[in-house]
Design a protein around this motif. Structure first.
Motif, mmCIF file in Angstrom:
data_model
loop_
_atom_site.group_PDB
_atom_site.id
_atom_site.type_symbol
_atom_site.label_atom_id
_atom_site.label_comp_id
_atom_site.label_asym_id
_atom_site.label_seq_id
_atom_site.Cartn_x
_atom_site.Cartn_y
_atom_site.Cartn_z
ATOM 1 N N ALA A 149 19.918 -75.536 -9.247
ATOM 2 C CA ALA A 149 21.180 -76.257 -9.434
ATOM 3 C C ALA A 149 22.039 -76.193 -8.174
ATOM 4 O O ALA A 149 22.634 -77.190 -7.770
ATOM 5 N N ASP A 150 22.100 -75.021 -7.555
ATOM 6 C CA ASP A 150 22.864 -74.871 -6.306
ATOM 7 C C ASP A 150 22.295 -75.766 -5.212
ATOM 8 O O ASP A 150 23.036 -76.427 -4.486
ATOM 9 N N LEU B 90 17.331 -85.186 -6.886
ATOM 10 C CA LEU B 90 16.683 -85.563 -8.147
ATOM 11 C C LEU B 90 15.537 -84.616 -8.488
ATOM 12 O O LEU B 90 15.368 -84.222 -9.641
ATOM 13 N N ALA B 91 14.750 -84.261 -7.502
ATOM 14 C CA ALA B 91 13.639 -83.340 -7.738
ATOM 15 C C ALA B 91 14.148 -81.974 -8.190
ATOM 16 O O ALA B 91 13.593 -81.367 -9.120
ATOM 17 N N LEU B 92 15.209 -81.518 -7.568
ATOM 18 C CA LEU B 92 15.766 -80.211 -7.931
ATOM 19 C C LEU B 92 16.393 -80.250 -9.314
ATOM 20 O O LEU B 92 16.286 -79.289 -10.076
ATOM 21 N N ARG B 93 17.012 -81.366 -9.667
ATOM 22 C CA ARG B 93 17.597 -81.494 -10.999
ATOM 23 C C ARG B 93 16.507 -81.464 -12.057
ATOM 24 O O ARG B 93 16.690 -80.913 -13.127
ATOM 25 N N ALA C 2 22.288 -80.730 -1.819
ATOM 26 C CA ALA C 2 21.617 -81.980 -1.446
ATOM 27 C C ALA C 2 22.522 -83.183 -1.697
ATOM 28 O O ALA C 2 22.560 -84.123 -0.892
ATOM 29 N N MET C 3 23.269 -83.168 -2.786
ATOM 30 C CA MET C 3 24.203 -84.275 -3.072
ATOM 31 C C MET C 3 25.330 -84.312 -2.034
ATOM 32 O O MET C 3 25.717 -85.391 -1.580
ATOM 33 N N HIS C 4 25.841 -83.156 -1.663
ATOM 34 C CA HIS C 4 26.897 -83.108 -0.631
ATOM 35 C C HIS C 4 26.357 -83.622 0.707
ATOM 36 O O HIS C 4 27.054 -84.350 1.418
ATOM 37 N N ASP C 5 25.126 -83.242 1.035
ATOM 38 C CA ASP C 5 24.517 -83.706 2.281
ATOM 39 C C ASP C 5 24.273 -85.214 2.244
ATOM 40 O O ASP C 5 24.444 -85.903 3.251
ATOM 41 N N ALA C 6 23.892 -85.744 1.074
ATOM 42 C CA ALA C 6 23.710 -87.191 0.925
ATOM 43 C C ALA C 6 25.031 -87.918 1.139
ATOM 44 O O ALA C 6 25.084 -88.952 1.817
ATOM 45 N N ALA C 7 26.097 -87.371 0.592
ATOM 46 C CA ALA C 7 27.415 -87.991 0.755
ATOM 47 C C ALA C 7 27.862 -87.964 2.212
ATOM 48 O O ALA C 7 28.406 -88.953 2.720
ATOM 49 N N ALA C 8 27.602 -86.857 2.903
ATOM 50 C CA ALA C 8 27.972 -86.765 4.321
ATOM 51 C C ALA C 8 27.168 -87.752 5.156
ATOM 52 O O ALA C 8 27.709 -88.408 6.060
ATOM 53 N N ALA C 9 25.887 -87.885 4.843
ATOM 54 C CA ALA C 9 25.051 -88.844 5.578
ATOM 55 C C ALA C 9 25.499 -90.275 5.296
ATOM 56 O O ALA C 9 25.488 -91.122 6.189
ATOM 57 N N VAL D 196 15.589 -78.768 -15.766
ATOM 58 C CA VAL D 196 15.286 -79.150 -17.132
ATOM 59 C C VAL D 196 14.048 -78.414 -17.655
ATOM 60 O O VAL D 196 13.960 -78.071 -18.813
ATOM 61 N N VAL D 197 13.117 -78.142 -16.768
ATOM 62 C CA VAL D 197 11.847 -77.520 -17.176
ATOM 63 C C VAL D 197 12.034 -76.106 -17.613
ATOM 64 O O VAL D 197 12.842 -75.374 -17.335
#
Length: 85
Positions: free
Chosen positions: A33-34, A77-80, A39-46, A84-85
């Motif tokens: 989750a961390d 997405l892969a980490l999310r 990864a989402m923060h890095d996507a937003a920065a990119a 769930v698993v």
């Protein structure tokens, strides 16, 4: 993550990230989750960089940054899915 930590791979001090900003090594205490949040923060920065480069007329770099955005989103997405698993 709210703790600062020194990367075991390159020694860079990182704060509020689950992976090293310089080399990508995961924090020893990072959860999936961390890492997804980072990864989402890095996507937003990119994406911000992509928009800035496109606005400045550097369309080739903007197109390349689009691939960086996609890679970070794929990671998130892969980490999310691991959560769930």
């Amino acid at each position: 993550m709210t703790n600062s930590w020194a990367c075991g791979g390159c020694g860079m001090l990182n704060g509020d990230r689950a992976s090293c900003e310089a080399c990508g090594t995961s924090s020893p205490t990072a959860t999936a989750a961390d890492l997804a949040v980072t990864a989402m923060h890095d996507a937003a920065a990119a994406r911000r960089a992509q928009v800035n480069e496109a606005a400045g007329g550097n369309h080739e770099l903007a197109a390349l940054l689009g691939r960086v955005v996609d890679a970070h989103l794929d990671d998130a997405l892969a980490l999310r899915s691991l959560e769930v698993v």
